[in-house]
Design a protein around this motif. Structure first.
Motif, mmCIF file in Angstrom:
data_model
loop_
_atom_site.group_PDB
_atom_site.id
_atom_site.type_symbol
_atom_site.label_atom_id
_atom_site.label_comp_id
_atom_site.label_asym_id
_atom_site.label_seq_id
_atom_site.Cartn_x
_atom_site.Cartn_y
_atom_site.Cartn_z
ATOM 1 N N LEU A 28 0.827 -1.198 0.000
ATOM 2 C CA LEU A 28 0.000 0.000 0.000
ATOM 3 C C LEU A 28 0.865 1.253 0.000
ATOM 4 O O LEU A 28 2.034 1.218 0.427
ATOM 5 N N PRO A 29 0.323 2.388 -0.481
ATOM 6 C CA PRO A 29 1.067 3.652 -0.427
ATOM 7 C C PRO A 29 1.531 3.955 0.998
ATOM 8 O O PRO A 29 0.847 3.616 1.962
ATOM 9 N N VAL A 30 2.688 4.564 1.112
ATOM 10 C CA VAL A 30 3.351 4.905 2.372
ATOM 11 C C VAL A 30 3.998 3.656 2.977
ATOM 12 O O VAL A 30 5.204 3.637 3.261
ATOM 13 N N PHE A 31 3.206 2.587 3.139
ATOM 14 C CA PHE A 31 3.755 1.359 3.708
ATOM 15 C C PHE A 31 4.788 0.718 2.772
ATOM 16 O O PHE A 31 5.640 -0.035 3.235
ATOM 17 N N ASN A 32 4.702 1.003 1.466
ATOM 18 C CA ASN A 32 5.676 0.415 0.550
ATOM 19 C C ASN A 32 7.071 0.970 0.783
ATOM 20 O O ASN A 32 8.062 0.354 0.389
ATOM 21 N N TYR A 33 7.171 2.117 1.446
ATOM 22 C CA TYR A 33 8.477 2.645 1.830
ATOM 23 C C TYR A 33 9.003 1.958 3.084
ATOM 24 O O TYR A 33 10.204 1.814 3.280
ATOM 25 N N ILE A 34 8.104 1.532 3.935
ATOM 26 C CA ILE A 34 8.489 0.921 5.209
ATOM 27 C C ILE A 34 8.951 -0.514 5.008
ATOM 28 O O ILE A 34 9.917 -0.964 5.611
ATOM 29 N N GLY A 35 8.246 -1.262 4.152
ATOM 30 C CA GLY A 35 8.629 -2.637 3.857
ATOM 31 C C GLY A 35 7.950 -3.649 4.766
ATOM 32 O O GLY A 35 7.397 -3.300 5.816
ATOM 33 N N PRO A 36 7.998 -4.938 4.379
ATOM 34 C CA PRO A 36 7.289 -5.980 5.139
ATOM 35 C C PRO A 36 7.854 -6.248 6.529
ATOM 36 O O PRO A 36 7.107 -6.602 7.442
ATOM 37 N N LEU A 37 9.167 -6.094 6.715
ATOM 38 C CA LEU A 37 9.762 -6.381 8.030
ATOM 39 C C LEU A 37 9.227 -5.445 9.102
ATOM 40 O O LEU A 37 8.769 -5.889 10.162
ATOM 41 N N ALA A 38 9.314 -4.148 8.835
ATOM 42 C CA ALA A 38 8.823 -3.175 9.814
ATOM 43 C C ALA A 38 7.325 -3.305 10.008
ATOM 44 O O ALA A 38 6.815 -3.190 11.134
ATOM 45 N N THR A 39 6.596 -3.572 8.913
ATOM 46 C CA THR A 39 5.145 -3.766 9.007
ATOM 47 C C THR A 39 4.827 -4.977 9.873
ATOM 48 O O THR A 39 3.921 -4.940 10.723
ATOM 49 N N ALA A 40 5.571 -6.070 9.676
ATOM 50 C CA ALA A 40 5.349 -7.308 10.433
ATOM 51 C C ALA A 40 5.591 -7.113 11.924
ATOM 52 O O ALA A 40 4.797 -7.550 12.761
ATOM 53 N N ILE A 41 6.698 -6.446 12.254
ATOM 54 C CA ILE A 41 7.014 -6.208 13.665
ATOM 55 C C ILE A 41 5.943 -5.330 14.301
ATOM 56 O O ILE A 41 5.541 -5.556 15.450
ATOM 57 N N THR A 42 5.473 -4.331 13.546
ATOM 58 C CA THR A 42 4.421 -3.450 14.058
ATOM 59 C C THR A 42 3.145 -4.231 14.346
ATOM 60 O O THR A 42 2.517 -4.062 15.404
ATOM 61 N N LEU A 43 2.747 -5.106 13.418
ATOM 62 C CA LEU A 43 1.537 -5.918 13.617
ATOM 63 C C LEU A 43 1.699 -6.857 14.817
ATOM 64 O O LEU A 43 0.773 -7.009 15.615
ATOM 65 N N ALA A 44 2.873 -7.483 14.914
ATOM 66 C CA ALA A 44 3.122 -8.388 16.045
ATOM 67 C C ALA A 44 3.095 -7.626 17.364
ATOM 68 O O ALA A 44 2.551 -8.103 18.373
ATOM 69 N N PHE A 45 3.681 -6.437 17.349
ATOM 70 C CA PHE A 45 3.706 -5.593 18.552
ATOM 71 C C PHE A 45 2.280 -5.218 18.970
ATOM 72 O O PHE A 45 1.907 -5.318 20.145
ATOM 73 N N ILE A 46 1.460 -4.801 17.994
ATOM 74 C CA ILE A 46 0.069 -4.417 18.287
ATOM 75 C C ILE A 46 -0.707 -5.614 18.835
ATOM 76 O O ILE A 46 -1.473 -5.496 19.809
ATOM 77 N N TYR A 47 -0.508 -6.777 18.222
ATOM 78 C CA TYR A 47 -1.208 -7.982 18.686
ATOM 79 C C TYR A 47 -0.857 -8.276 20.137
ATOM 80 O O TYR A 47 -1.740 -8.575 20.966
ATOM 81 N N ARG A 48 0.437 -8.181 20.473
ATOM 82 C CA ARG A 48 0.877 -8.480 21.845
ATOM 83 C C ARG A 48 0.245 -7.522 22.847
ATOM 84 O O ARG A 48 -0.174 -7.943 23.935
ATOM 85 N N GLN A 49 0.158 -6.253 22.503
ATOM 86 C CA GLN A 49 -0.358 -5.265 23.456
ATOM 87 C C GLN A 49 -1.861 -5.442 23.693
ATOM 88 O O GLN A 49 -2.354 -5.221 24.797
ATOM 89 N N PHE A 50 -2.596 -5.865 22.651
ATOM 90 C CA PHE A 50 -4.052 -5.982 22.781
ATOM 91 C C PHE A 50 -4.511 -7.377 23.221
ATOM 92 O O PHE A 50 -5.475 -7.510 23.973
ATOM 93 N N PHE A 51 -3.821 -8.410 22.749
ATOM 94 C CA PHE A 51 -4.286 -9.769 23.007
ATOM 95 C C PHE A 51 -3.330 -10.591 23.873
ATOM 96 O O PHE A 51 -3.654 -11.721 24.255
ATOM 97 N N GLY A 52 -2.165 -10.038 24.182
ATOM 98 C CA GLY A 52 -1.193 -10.774 24.980
ATOM 99 C C GLY A 52 -0.418 -11.780 24.149
ATOM 100 O O GLY A 52 -0.635 -11.938 22.946
ATOM 101 N N TYR A 53 0.511 -12.469 24.791
ATOM 102 C CA TYR A 53 1.330 -13.458 24.095
ATOM 103 C C TYR A 53 0.539 -14.755 23.934
ATOM 104 O O TYR A 53 -0.023 -15.271 24.901
#
Length: 329
Positions: A28-53
């Motif tokens: 997606l626009p903007v995210f294509n500059y960030i790349g899948p690695l940073a996007t993946a870590i961000t999603l994993a981080f958000i999941y941990r904060q809301f749903f726990g490990y």
């Protein structure tokens, strides 16, 4: 036994599922500059904060964090052509050595001076000096970094690399530098291979070629750097009586793959560009899955206070490194 096997596969599939989502978002626009690695870590981080490990999937998640990460580093060796580095990039090896020494020593010195978290600072220094996530992942087990520290470091490097590569694109028209010089500057100073390609590609094929060559000269120095860290840690722990540092044998696989890419593929074995591209995508996928597994370990309450100073320091070091490389390119 059956339960453990299910936990293993469900955990692996869980990281794969988030990785696929990350690849989709990264287009997606903007995210294509960030790349899948940073996007993946961000999603994993958000999941941990809301749903726990997700402890029920722990076996598979740990498999992704350990085994798949090492497999990705081994395959990463196919991106390194030693023959090209030796034949065309010897002057760049010396400059790459300067870059790596500068980034690591400055990280160490400033972390001492400002009492920043030393583990995070060293991981960030290695990621900045060498090749981002792959270098951090290779050094982390040697210095016995926690999984959350590894994930936070990779996330910071991905963010900084994106910011700096976009900044390079914006200021390039105003710099008194030729395309080749700009490519070398990008390759010697930017954080990840993807960031180098992002910054150098608009300057032309010749600039991109020299940029990638400069970056590969830094990747080439990853193994000797790891050996130095092993020597330092073993010497340090022999004085303290701590457990010995295990040799990261996946680095041997990394070197073997680079030798295969340098002296076997093309000379003795023909592999199409499509197959090599597929292997490259697999490497990114495995690394992304590993980063998700590591990112799930990030507890914001534990790392927020420790990460602030290292982030500020590595941001300043990245600016200083860009200036230094511009002067010596």
């Amino acid at each position: 036994m059956e339960t453990n096997r299910l936990q293993l596969w469900y955990g692996i599939l869980f990281t794969l599922f988030i990785a696929i989502i990350s690849f989709g978002i990264a287009r997606l626009p903007v995210f294509n500059y960030i790349g899948p690695l940073a996007t993946a870590i961000t999603l994993a981080f958000i999941y941990r904060q809301f749903f726990g490990y997700p402890y029920k999937l722990k076996t598979g998640i740990q498999f992704s964090a350990k085994i798949l990460l090492r497999a990705a580093i081994i395959l990463y060796g196919l991106k390194l052509n030693i023959n090209v580095v030796f034949s065309e990039g010897l002057p760049l090896l010396l400059k790459s050595s300067v870059v790596i020494v500068f980034a690591i020593l400055m990280s160490y010195a400033l972390a001492k001076l400002f009492k920043a978290d030393m583990t995070l600072s060293m991981l960030l220094g290695v990621g900045t000096g060498v090749c981002g996530a792959a270098a951090i992942a290779a050094v982390a087990p040697i210095i016995k970094a926690k999984d959350e520290d590894t994930a936070v470091s990779v996330g910071i490097i991905a963010l900084l690399g994106t910011v700096f590569s976009v900044a390079y694109l914006l200021i390039r028209p105003y710099l008194p530098v030729e395309e080749v010089g700009y490519g070398i500057w990008s390759g010697l100073s930017l954080h990840e291979l993807a960031h180098v390609a992002l910054a150098a590609e608009p300057a032309g094929e010749e600039a991109l070629g020299f940029a990638l060559l400069a970056k590969l000269s830094r990747v080439f120095l990853l193994v000797p750097l790891c050996l130095i860290f092993i020597w330092h840690m073993r010497r340090k722990e022999s004085r303290t009586g701590a457990a010995k540092v295990a040799f990261p044998y996946f680095l041997i696989g990394f070197m073997l793959m680079s030798l295969v890419n340098s002296y076997v593929i093309g000379d003795y074995v023909e592999i199409s560009d499509q197959v090599m591209d597929l292997i490259s995508q697999l490497t990114t996928l495995l690394l992304t899955m590993a980063m998700i597994a590591l990112g799930l370990n990030i507890n914001i309450r534990d790392v927020a206070g420790r990460a602030l100073k290292p982030f500020a320091l590595i941001f300043a070091i990245s600016i200083a490194l860009s200036i230094l490389v511009y002067l010596i390119k």
